[in-house]
Design an enzyme around this catalytic site. Structure first.
Site, PDB file in Angstrom:
ATOM      1  N   ASN A 164       8.349  -3.819   2.774  1.00  0.00           N
ATOM      2  CA  ASN A 164       6.978  -3.662   3.266  1.00  0.00           C
ATOM      3  C   ASN A 164       6.836  -4.070   4.723  1.00  0.00           C
ATOM      4  OD1 ASN A 164       4.177  -3.267   3.173  1.00  0.00           O
ATOM      5  ND2 ASN A 164       3.794  -5.384   2.519  1.00  0.00           N
TER       6      ASN A 164
ATOM      7  N   ASP B  82      14.966  18.236  -1.276  1.00  0.00           N
ATOM      8  CA  ASP B  82      15.672  18.612  -2.511  1.00  0.00           C
ATOM      9  C   ASP B  82      16.191  17.387  -3.262  1.00  0.00           C
ATOM     10  OD1 ASP B  82      15.403  21.348  -2.597  1.00  0.00           O
ATOM     11  OD2 ASP B  82      17.265  21.758  -1.511  1.00  0.00           O
TER      12      ASP B  82
ATOM     13  N   GLN C 265       9.872  27.276   1.477  1.00  0.00           N
ATOM     14  CA  GLN C 265       9.954  25.994   0.768  1.00  0.00           C
ATOM     15  C   GLN C 265      11.417  25.618   0.491  1.00  0.00           C
ATOM     16  OE1 GLN C 265       8.637  24.233  -3.588  1.00  0.00           O
ATOM     17  NE2 GLN C 265       7.500  25.951  -2.809  1.00  0.00           N
TER      18      GLN C 265
ATOM     19  N   GLU D  79      13.371  15.623  -4.939  1.00  0.00           N
ATOM     20  CA  GLU D  79      12.984  16.392  -6.134  1.00  0.00           C
ATOM     21  C   GLU D  79      13.977  16.168  -7.269  1.00  0.00           C
ATOM     22  OE1 GLU D  79      12.489  20.466  -4.879  1.00  0.00           O
ATOM     23  OE2 GLU D  79      10.372  20.123  -4.372  1.00  0.00           O
TER      24      GLU D  79
ATOM     25  N   GLU E  41      13.271  22.415   2.204  1.00  0.00           N
ATOM     26  CA  GLU E  41      13.647  21.333   1.289  1.00  0.00           C
ATOM     27  C   GLU E  41      15.130  21.034   1.309  1.00  0.00           C
ATOM     28  OE1 GLU E  41      11.892  22.463  -2.455  1.00  0.00           O
ATOM     29  OE2 GLU E  41       9.916  21.733  -1.841  1.00  0.00           O
TER      30      GLU E  41
ATOM     31  N   HIS F  87       0.840  -1.204   0.000  1.00  0.00           N
ATOM     32  CA  HIS F  87       0.000   0.000   0.000  1.00  0.00           C
ATOM     33  C   HIS F  87       0.868   1.244   0.000  1.00  0.00           C
ATOM     34  CE1 HIS F  87      -3.123  -2.726   1.536  1.00  0.00           C
ATOM     35  NE2 HIS F  87      -4.006  -1.761   1.421  1.00  0.00           N
TER      36      HIS F  87
ATOM     37  N   ASP G 278       8.062  18.647  -8.081  1.00  0.00           N
ATOM     38  CA  ASP G 278       8.175  19.816  -7.210  1.00  0.00           C
ATOM     39  C   ASP G 278       7.285  19.584  -6.004  1.00  0.00           C
ATOM     40  OD1 ASP G 278       8.452  22.222  -5.960  1.00  0.00           O
ATOM     41  OD2 ASP G 278       7.501  23.415  -7.538  1.00  0.00           O
TER      42      ASP G 278
HETATM   43 MN    MN Z   1       2.632  -1.904   3.600  1.00  0.00          MN
HETATM   44 MN    MN Z   2       9.426  22.121  -3.963  1.00  0.00          MN
END
Ligand code: MN
Ligand code: MN
Length: 345
Positions: free
Chosen positions: A224, A315, A334, A318, A338, A193, A324
């Site tokens: 998991n 960062d 931000q 990203e 980041e 999940h 973003d």
């Molecule tokens: Mn899981």
């Molecule tokens: Mn960002």
């Protein structure tokens, strides 16, 4: 070290580069501020998170990123240049894909801090699924989500049993392939999940929504049932024991060998960003003192049991994904948040 980046073709790099540059200049003006300095100068801060373990070509979304890693280490310890011509992972797309231009408007609280891949209803490989229980961006060509985001607070948890009703998600456009639970049979992977079942236990309907196959990705059992689960439990402890409200963004990238008649491509990396609030999250509540945790770990069968060892900065997530994150947050705040290396104990 920082010089490596300047030799790349900057025209191909998406917006995160500007973020990094801003973070770097902010760093220079804040060096007298003790609590920020140590975390910003991590030696690999300019590289994708896989270098903390062992990268392979499947961990990168573009040749540019693989090349960045190849150029940064003597002797190619990650084995990215098999033919030794100085070019890493030559079969990858040259540059990180630009984000779609589509802007999707929604008042859904699970999307309050931004839409990391600019997902919408036009591109079936970046298809926004907007639900009461969570929001996610789905990739039809991979048969898995790109990312999901959801608010976790005491309002979302109760005593509903795990429904276990894995099933195709009928929400995808007519004529597109719908991944079934059977696509995972004998694949060796768990049906993992993204939005955990245990984060949605206030009603049967809420819990059932987490068992739609668009919220499921091929996840190694060791991941998991190991550090990934430990971190999910850590997050729920924050709401049960400290009454926090969390804004969680989790996603996958990279590729391993396909499963389910090649309809499903298991990711090689899994990441999660958790922003911690005292009440319902709004962008206005995000400040320099906002606490958060950022993880990026391999979807492999050899893992450190401690999720803490996979902490990184937003960062770097990203950089690795081309997304973003926290795009609705004030740009200066931000950029600073980041650039921080996550260091939860
Ligand atoms: Mn899981
Ligand atoms: Mn960002």
């Amino acid at each position: 070290m920082g010089g490596t980046l300047q030799h790349q073709n900057l025209a191909h790099w998406p917006r995160w580069i500007n973020h990094s540059a801003r973070a770097a200049s902010l760093f220079l003006t804040l060096t007298s501020c003790n609590n920020l300095t140590s975390d910003l100068v991590a030696p690999n801060a300019h590289l994708p998170p896989c270098v903390e373990q062992n990268c392979d070509c499947g961990d990168f979304v573009s040749q540019d990123l693989a090349q960045l890693v190849l150029d940064d280490f003597q002797g190619d310890p990650h084995n990215l240049d098999g033919d030794q011509n100085g070019r890493a992972c030559e079969r990858l797309p040259q540059s990180t894909p630009e984000l779609d231009w589509e802007t999707y408007f929604s008042n859904n609280p699970h999307l309050a801090l931004g839409n990391p891949s600019h997902a919408g209803q036009e591109n079936i490989d970046n298809y926004l699924i907007d639900r009461e229980q969570y929001v996610l961006a789905y990739s039809q060509s991979r048969g898995v989500l790109r990312w999901a985001s959801w608010v976790l607070s005491r309002d979302w948890v109760g005593d509903t049993d795990r429904q276990n009703n894995f099933r195709p998600d009928g929400i995808l456009p007519r004529g597109t392939y719908q991944v079934t639970p059977g696509d995972y049979t004998n694949s060796g992977y768990d049906r993992g999940h993204m939005v955990p079942s245990a984060d949605r236990t206030a009603s049967k309907q809420d819990n059932s929504a987490t068992f739609l196959m668009t919220n499921i990705f091929p996840q190694t059992a060791e991941n998991n049932r190991g550090p990934w689960r430990e971190f999910e439990n850590y997050c729920r402890d924050l709401i049960y024991q400290q009454d926090k409200t969390l804004y969680i963004i989790g996603g996958v990238y990279g590729q391993k060998l396909p499963i389910g008649k090649d309809k499903v491509i298991p990711p090689s990396r899994i990441w999660k960003v958790v922003v911690i609030f005292d009440q319902s999250p709004t962008v206005e509540d995000v400040s320099y003192s906002t606490q958060m945790v950022a993880l990026d770990m391999p979807n492999s069968d050899r893992l450190d049991e401690k999720w803490q060892s996979y902490q990184t900065s937003i960062d770097r997530i990203e950089l690795a994904t081309g997304y973003d994150l926290l795009s609705e947050v004030d740009e200066t705040i931000q950029a600073e948040l980041e650039s921080r290396h996550s260091n939860a104990p």
